[in-house]
Enzyme design. Structure first.
Site, PDB file in Angstrom:
ATOM      1  N   SER A 122       0.793  -1.113  -0.059  1.00 43.45           N
ATOM      2  CA  SER A 122      -0.026  -0.083   0.104  1.00 43.45           C
ATOM      3  C   SER A 122       0.897   1.262  -0.142  1.00 43.45           C
ATOM      4  O   SER A 122       0.294   2.361  -0.502  1.00 43.45           O
ATOM      5  CB  SER A 122      -0.881   0.172   1.206  1.00 43.45           C
ATOM      6  OG  SER A 122       0.022  -0.111   2.479  1.00 43.45           O
TER       7      SER A 122
ATOM      8  N   HIS B 132      -5.098  -3.759  -2.911  1.00 47.52           N
ATOM      9  CA  HIS B 132      -4.833  -2.592  -3.793  1.00 47.52           C
ATOM     10  C   HIS B 132      -4.751  -3.183  -5.250  1.00 47.52           C
ATOM     11  O   HIS B 132      -4.324  -2.468  -6.136  1.00 47.52           O
ATOM     12  CB  HIS B 132      -3.752  -1.921  -3.389  1.00 47.52           C
ATOM     13  CG  HIS B 132      -3.676  -1.083  -1.810  1.00 47.52           C
ATOM     14  ND1 HIS B 132      -4.244  -0.128  -2.011  1.00 47.52           N
ATOM     15  CD2 HIS B 132      -3.633  -1.540  -0.571  1.00 47.52           C
ATOM     16  CE1 HIS B 132      -4.331   0.375  -0.578  1.00 47.52           C
ATOM     17  NE2 HIS B 132      -3.916  -0.579   0.094  1.00 47.52           N
TER      18      HIS B 132
ATOM     19  N   LYS C  22     -11.982   0.244  -1.989  1.00 50.63           N
ATOM     20  CA  LYS C  22     -11.027   0.665  -2.773  1.00 50.63           C
ATOM     21  C   LYS C  22     -11.459   0.843  -4.169  1.00 50.63           C
ATOM     22  O   LYS C  22     -12.199   1.737  -4.634  1.00 50.63           O
ATOM     23  CB  LYS C  22      -9.492   0.178  -2.592  1.00 50.63           C
ATOM     24  CG  LYS C  22      -9.181   0.369  -1.277  1.00 50.63           C
ATOM     25  CD  LYS C  22      -7.634  -0.248  -0.910  1.00 50.63           C
ATOM     26  CE  LYS C  22      -7.284   0.007   0.495  1.00 50.63           C
ATOM     27  NZ  LYS C  22      -8.417  -0.417   1.540  1.00 50.63           N
TER      28      LYS C  22
END
Length: 391
Positions: free
Chosen positions: A175, A203, A235
């Site tokens: 990240s 991610h 996300k």
């Protein structure tokens, strides 16, 4: 109280003090932060779906049918049809046998790791893993061994000298650095040493791989290669919650053992319906991913040409390395004065001496937005003279 006050003052003096911004309106490239309009390059909304009209419509349509609150835990009466449909969709999308829906990514990592390894076992964790993974390892009460970032050779040596139950856990995309774990090599060494591999693809999900299936799918790794796959939905998916996917027996085991699943109220079921719509958008989102990659490629070329020090990342996470805490804060503040929101990341989120600006891109950004960022970075290069950045 004096001790707390003193520690807070120490953090201020070290350039480590954090403050919260008040955001008004939806999450999108142009934000209203503390009443000021800013062009944001610090969101994890990688595909621009957090404010997508069809996701909002799906949520609005679901509310009259589901109500608002989850009302109870999944094991009491909170496991709604919407949650179950989402789990089935996530399993199919990631190519796994089964999936389990968690309320947050942090809760998923805490619950999964502490359920799959405990006293008498050993958990191996990459040194740059997210805080939620680190905390999950600690909570498990297993012996924790940290291996050098991406150092498969070091991990193999640790596994070879360790007996008993072994779990290896890593981020898929890290990240704060934006690089991708050596997943193929990790899968091979885990097979060789009879260790269970857990990958948190928070991610990578939605961004990498065919149809946005993630970093594991990008390499064609199966459920046998990576038995436990974790992903977040707040996300790239733009909604909320998290999931773990893998063999049915492991998902059943987690239902019995994962405390952060058992002892919390289920997420609002309407959000699950909105997430189902978002996964459809991800699956059909090749143009979004292509546009996102064009922004990343151009940023890297132009920023390096300006003399900025970037990390070797091909993902939407593009850190500008600074080093000094105060220099990172100064650069962030100077950009903000130009209407650009790029946050400074400092210890303990990153190692001491590795403060940085974490630039992140979204498919909702335009190339004109990128022009504004590059102009701001060009105007602020002088602030980093002597801080390890060639300017």
């Amino acid at each position: 109280m004096r001790d707390f006050t003193a520690e807070l003052e120490q953090r201020k003096q070290a350039g480590l003090y954090r403050t919260r911004r008040h955001i008004s309106g939806p999450q999108q490239p142009v934000l209203t932060a503390d009443g000021q309009r800013l062009l944001s390059f610090c969101s994890n909304d990688y595909l621009g779906l957090a404010n997508h009209s069809s996701n909002i419509e799906a949520l609005r349509d679901a509310l009259p049918k589901t109500g608002l609150g989850g009302a109870a835990s999944h094991l009491v009466c909170g496991h709604h049809e919407a949650h179950h449909l989402l789990e089935e969709r996530l399993a199919a999308f990631t190519g796994r046998s089964s999936a389990l829906f968690f309320s947050t990514g942090y809760m998923a990592n805490l619950g999964v790791i502490s359920a799959l390894v405990g006293r008498g076992g050993t958990v191996f964790s990459d040194r740059l893993n997210h805080a939620s993974i680190i905390d999950g390892c600690i909570l498990s009460r297993a012996k924790v061994r940290r291996y050098g970032h991406g150092d498969v050779e070091s991990l193999a040596a640790m596994l070879a000298e360790t007996s008993g139950h072994k779990v290896v856990v890593t981020d898929g995309v890290f990240s704060m650095d934006g690089d991708v774990a050596p997943l193929r090599e990790l899968a091979a060494v885990c097979r060789e040493h009879d260790a269970l591999l857990v990958v948190d693809d928070a991610h990578g999900f939605g961004v990498l791989g065919p149809h946005g299936q993630g970093s594991v799918a990008e390499l064609g790794l199966s459920e046998e290669d990576v038995p436990v796959l974790i992903g977040t939905l707040g996300k790239a998916a733009g909604t909320s919650g998290a999931f773990v996917a893998g063999p049915e027996v492991l998902m059943d085991y987690l239902v019995q053992k994962a405390r952060t699943y058992i002892y919390t109220t289920a997420m609002p079921p309407a959000l699950a319906f909105a997430t189902l719509n978002s996964i459809d958008l991800i699956e059909r989102g090749s143009e979004r991913r292509s546009h996102l990659q064009s922004l990343i490629d151009r940023f890297r070329q132009d920023a390096i040409a300006m003399g900025y020090s970037l990390m070797p990342s091909r993902t939407p996470i593009q850190p500008i390395m600074v080093g000094d805490n105060w220099a990172a804060v100064a650069l962030s503040q100077a950009l903000e004065e130009k209407g650009l929101l790029v946050t400074a990341i400092r210890p303990p989120t990153v190692p001491a001496g590795e403060a940085r600006l974490r630039v992140t891109f979204s498919a909702a950004h335009s190339h004109e937005d990128l022009d504004s960022l590059m102009q701001g970075l060009a105007d602020c290069r002088h602030l980093l003279a002597g801080e390890g950045v060639a300017v």
